[in-house]
Design a protein around this motif. Sequence first.
Motif, PDB file in Angstrom:
ATOM      1  N   ASP A   7     -10.312  -4.994   7.335  1.00  0.00           N
ATOM      2  CA  ASP A   7      -9.813  -4.557   8.637  1.00  0.00           C
ATOM      3  C   ASP A   7      -9.783  -3.023   8.605  1.00  0.00           C
ATOM      4  O   ASP A   7      -9.109  -2.433   7.764  1.00  0.00           O
ATOM      5  N   GLU A  33      -3.678  -3.418   4.782  1.00  0.00           N
ATOM      6  CA  GLU A  33      -3.969  -4.588   3.927  1.00  0.00           C
ATOM      7  C   GLU A  33      -3.608  -4.308   2.458  1.00  0.00           C
ATOM      8  O   GLU A  33      -4.368  -4.646   1.542  1.00  0.00           O
ATOM      9  N   LYS A  80      -5.800  -1.808   9.752  1.00  0.00           N
ATOM     10  CA  LYS A  80      -4.593  -2.180   8.995  1.00  0.00           C
ATOM     11  C   LYS A  80      -4.743  -1.782   7.527  1.00  0.00           C
ATOM     12  O   LYS A  80      -5.846  -1.848   6.968  1.00  0.00           O
ATOM     13  N   GLU A 105     -16.107 -11.595   4.745  1.00  0.00           N
ATOM     14  CA  GLU A 105     -15.522 -10.879   5.894  1.00  0.00           C
ATOM     15  C   GLU A 105     -15.400  -9.405   5.533  1.00  0.00           C
ATOM     16  O   GLU A 105     -15.339  -9.063   4.352  1.00  0.00           O
TER      17      GLU A 105
END
Length: 364
Positions: free
Chosen positions: A168, A173, A171, A165
């Motif tokens: 983000d 994170e 964000k 993945e």
Amino acid sequence: MSSVWGNNIRISLFGESHSELIGITVDGLEAGHKIDTDEIKIQMRRRMPGSSQLSTSRKENDDVKIISGLNAGYTTGMPLTALICNEDVRKKDYSEIQYRPRPGHADITAFMKYGGFCDMSGGGHFSGRLTAPLVFAGAVCRQILSERGILIGGHVLKIGNAEDEHFDPLKPEAELIKKMSGEYFPVISMESKDRMVTEIEKTASEKDSIGGIIECKCIGIPFGIGEPIFGNVESRLSSIIFGIPAVKGIEFGSGFSGSMNNGSENNDEPYYDTEKNIRFRSNNSGGILGGITDGMPVIFRTAFKPTPSIGIEQNTVDLKEEKNCRIKISGRHDPCIAVRAVPAVESACAVAFLDMLKEGNMKI
Ligand SMILES: Cc1cc2nc3c(=O)[nH]c(=O)nc-3n(C[C@H](O)[C@H](O)[C@H](O)COP(=O)(O)O)c2cc1C
């Protein structure tokens, strides 16, 4: 030859894959920064060869001997110099191929440029081994950056058909980044890691190698780092990251795929949040506009080519006999560079941001 990088934090790398030792001097660090040497060890272990069956079988402890610039756990303001011994050296592996350049490696360009005087055993000064002192510098710089809330983390995004993945883009994170920055094979989704391992093992069993992409994210970067035109953040980051052997590409934010979109899709619209901070509704710019950071996470991806040294017989030339010939490389090598290169990319990024933070013209 330029193995020196930086305007304000200057790093100078020295040594070769099979010399007695390799090392680095980091100049420009202010006095009084607390440096945790255990944290340095963690970063060195992540890059260390031989720590997994997915890496080269060369065994190096990569213990760092700091000979100046650190006293009682604090930077002294003097040049910080660190040495790392080369313990598992096997020059013999390279004697037979001294005049037979490995396709894809720097052997042929080094021979032509330095007239055969350059010791290319193990890749010489071009070796991925030189990322060990870079990781040392990064381990120091990222501790200094974390004092200001700046965190850097990377993961293996893609190997062959196996893809993780993405980070983000909006964000922070922070917890994920902290967790990843201690891991040997950082990924977001464990399931993708299994598929990546399968890709590497399959390639290695065929005596071949495979490339990969690393995604890196920096959070806590304030508005305003970087300068036009040549001091822009993209070019400063790229210039140090291209110092990592086998890097063949870099893209920021939406990168190449963003270039296929319309402006209406790619533009990041600004807004004021409840605390009157300027934020953006998307982050296709990767946190950089006009070469200057915009307060959003800085995100970029680095492409690593497949390891040049492979066990499959290939065509090359004999530089002594001046004739075409074949080569079969029996030395030790990484089937996929991208895994061990994650801390090198993070480290290059840490050195670059500490260097750029010290640049003038900041009005904020
Ligand atoms: C961590 C790391 C490990 C590497 N290990 C190997 C290796 O085992 N065998 C090899 O041929 N190249 C290896 N390389 C890549 C070569 O050093 C690199 O491809 C070579 O110097 C030519 O430079 P270029 O690919 O940037 O053009 C490694 C690179 C890195 C960053």
